[in-house]
Design a protein around this motif. Structure first.
Motif, PDB file in Angstrom:
ATOM      1  N   ALA A   1       0.842  -1.199   0.000  1.00 41.99           N
ATOM      2  CA  ALA A   1       0.000   0.000   0.000  1.00 41.99           C
ATOM      3  C   ALA A   1       0.878   1.251   0.000  1.00 41.99           C
ATOM      4  CB  ALA A   1      -0.931   0.002   1.203  1.00 41.99           C
ATOM      5  N   ALA A   2       1.961   1.222   0.776  1.00 43.87           N
ATOM      6  CA  ALA A   2       2.872   2.367   0.810  1.00 43.87           C
ATOM      7  C   ALA A   2       3.532   2.578  -0.550  1.00 43.87           C
ATOM      8  CB  ALA A   2       3.931   2.155   1.884  1.00 43.87           C
ATOM      9  N   HIS A   3       3.920   1.494  -1.179  1.00 45.20           N
ATOM     10  CA  HIS A   3       4.521   1.571  -2.521  1.00 45.20           C
ATOM     11  C   HIS A   3       3.570   2.288  -3.480  1.00 45.20           C
ATOM     12  CE1 HIS A   3       6.648  -0.860  -5.945  1.00 45.20           C
ATOM     13  NE2 HIS A   3       6.146   0.259  -6.409  1.00 45.20           N
ATOM     14  N   ARG A   4       2.320   1.822  -3.496  1.00 43.73           N
ATOM     15  CA  ARG A   4       1.325   2.406  -4.403  1.00 43.73           C
ATOM     16  C   ARG A   4       1.056   3.870  -4.057  1.00 43.73           C
ATOM     17  NH1 ARG A   4      -2.487  -0.789  -3.284  1.00 43.73           N
ATOM     18  NH2 ARG A   4      -3.652   0.573  -1.890  1.00 43.73           N
ATOM     19  N   ALA A   5       0.886   4.163  -2.755  1.00 50.55           N
ATOM     20  CA  ALA A   5       0.543   5.525  -2.327  1.00 50.55           C
ATOM     21  C   ALA A   5       1.688   6.495  -2.593  1.00 50.55           C
ATOM     22  CB  ALA A   5       0.175   5.533  -0.851  1.00 50.55           C
ATOM     23  N   MET A   6       2.917   6.068  -2.332  1.00 51.67           N
ATOM     24  CA  MET A   6       4.052   6.951  -2.583  1.00 51.67           C
ATOM     25  C   MET A   6       4.213   7.230  -4.071  1.00 51.67           C
ATOM     26  SD  MET A   6       7.039   5.916   0.151  1.00 51.67           S
ATOM     27  CE  MET A   6       6.969   4.139  -0.082  1.00 51.67           C
ATOM     28  N   ASP A   7       4.053   6.194  -4.863  1.00 45.30           N
ATOM     29  CA  ASP A   7       4.171   6.369  -6.311  1.00 45.30           C
ATOM     30  C   ASP A   7       3.111   7.350  -6.823  1.00 45.30           C
ATOM     31  OD1 ASP A   7       5.662   5.558  -8.629  1.00 45.30           O
ATOM     32  OD2 ASP A   7       3.906   4.436  -9.282  1.00 45.30           O
ATOM     33  N   THR A   8       1.887   7.195  -6.318  1.00 43.74           N
ATOM     34  CA  THR A   8       0.797   8.095  -6.716  1.00 43.74           C
ATOM     35  C   THR A   8       1.060   9.524  -6.255  1.00 43.74           C
ATOM     36  OG1 THR A   8      -0.808   6.290  -6.659  1.00 43.74           O
ATOM     37  CG2 THR A   8      -1.676   8.530  -6.486  1.00 43.74           C
TER      38      THR A   8
ATOM     39  N   SER B   1      -9.984  17.038   3.715  1.00 46.21           N
ATOM     40  CA  SER B   1      -9.385  16.620   2.445  1.00 46.21           C
ATOM     41  C   SER B   1      -8.955  15.160   2.461  1.00 46.21           C
ATOM     42  CB  SER B   1      -8.167  17.492   2.137  1.00 46.21           C
ATOM     43  OG  SER B   1      -7.134  17.266   3.089  1.00 46.21           O
ATOM     44  N   GLY B   2      -8.729  14.600   3.654  1.00 44.67           N
ATOM     45  CA  GLY B   2      -8.251  13.232   3.747  1.00 44.67           C
ATOM     46  C   GLY B   2      -6.750  13.103   3.612  1.00 44.67           C
ATOM     47  N   GLU B   3      -6.073  14.204   3.311  1.00 45.36           N
ATOM     48  CA  GLU B   3      -4.619  14.183   3.190  1.00 45.36           C
ATOM     49  C   GLU B   3      -3.972  14.189   4.581  1.00 45.36           C
ATOM     50  OE1 GLU B   3      -2.883  13.873   0.522  1.00 45.36           O
ATOM     51  OE2 GLU B   3      -4.423  14.161  -1.030  1.00 45.36           O
ATOM     52  N   VAL B   4      -2.817  13.581   4.682  1.00 48.07           N
ATOM     53  CA  VAL B   4      -2.058  13.554   5.935  1.00 48.07           C
ATOM     54  C   VAL B   4      -1.005  14.648   5.899  1.00 48.07           C
ATOM     55  CG1 VAL B   4      -0.468  12.214   7.362  1.00 48.07           C
ATOM     56  CG2 VAL B   4      -2.439  11.094   6.281  1.00 48.07           C
TER      57      VAL B   4
END
Length: 288
Positions: free
Chosen positions: A234-241, A260-263
């Motif tokens: 999940a981290a791989h996908r989220a960081m890439d995005t 916004s849902g952003e961290v």
């Protein structure tokens, strides 16, 4: 109650116990808000600590140090640690098991792979002679005090899977794992072979085993499910995005205000503050 006993009781309770694979302190911090048990995954640790695949690069002092940091931040979570083949030598395996028990690990997984080792869901795995593995396992079991021990086989030939699963079930290991199981029928077959011994099932996205829910695993008689890589992938996908979006936005960071849902820095700091040791009261004890 000790950490080993606490996990043993959880495994014995009704249903399938999920243990979530984490790869660093931050992933553990996120996972701790959702589940009460960690799997210290060799795949994830090799990826995060060394940037290398899970083919035998892990050195035991690095894994022990990581487990110690985890226990300090998460005194109430179950913690099952992947120790591969015990780092080759039986005496090293026993030393690592005793070190992990002293720092508060709940349990370990000891496999029967021969070097060069592979991820349990990779091709090309080779196993030690059964007698050689059983001797190592016996020494590990004698060296632990209350630590839960999972005996794992990576056999791939059908007859050898059955032979080794039956042999592992006859030991004093607490749980049996046949890694890389390819079908529901084989889960049923292994369940029948090992009798009343608790059974562990390893799920990894893109691996060789079927994707099954906890309810389905419970119906199949599986007592523990480890999820090796949900945080890592999940981290791989989220960081890439996130980095692709940052590039598209000409380097402008996303807005973290409102819903916004952003961290942002506030959310991250609040998460990490929960790990400060003075806020914790450990409910279990570590053997002296």
């Amino acid at each position: 109650m000790t950490y080993g006993s606490a996990l043993r009781d959880e495994v014995a309770a009704a249903g399938t116990t999920p243990l979530i694979g984490i790869y660093d302190m931050y992933s553990a911090s996120v996972a701790a808000g959702h589940y009460n048990g960690f799997f210290v995954s060799g795949f994830g640790f090799a990826a995060s600590y060394y940037g290398l695949p899970d083919i035998g690069y892990i050195a035991w002092p690095d894994m022990v140090a990581f487990a110690e940091r985890l226990r300090g931040a998460f005194p109430q979570h179950h913690m099952l640690v992947d120790i591969d083949d015990g780092y080759v030598d039986p005496e090293v395996a026993c030393h690592v098991v005793q070190r992990l028990e002293r720092i508060g690990a709940s349990g370990v997984i000891l496999e029967d792979q021969k070097r060069p080792r592979r991820c349990g869901h990779a091709d090309g795995k080779q196993v030690l002679p059964l007698d050689e593995y059983l001797e190592k396992l016996h020494l590990v079991l004698e060296s632990r005090r209350d630590l839960l021990v999972v005996a794992r086989t990576d056999a791939t030939e059908e007859a050898e899977i059955v032979r080794r699963a039956a042999a592992l079930a006859e030991t004093d290991a607490d749980v049996v794992l046949v890694d890389g199981v390819r079908s529901v029928d084989w889960i049923r077959r292994i369940r029948g072979v090992i009798g009343d011994k608790p059974l562990l099932f390893n799920q990894i996205a893109g691996g060789k085993s079927p994707r099954l829910s906890l309810s389905e695993l419970t119906a199949l008689g599986v007592d523990v499910a480890i999820y090796s890589t949900p945080c890592l992938f999940a981290a791989h996908r989220a960081m890439d995005t996130a980095l692709a979006e940052l590039k598209f936005a000409d380097g402008r960071l996303p807005d973290t205000a409102g819903d916004s849902g952003e961290v942002g820095v506030r959310e991250s700091t609040e998460l990490l503050e929960r790990n400060i040791s003075r806020h914790h009261t450990a409910p279990v004890t570590v053997p002296a």
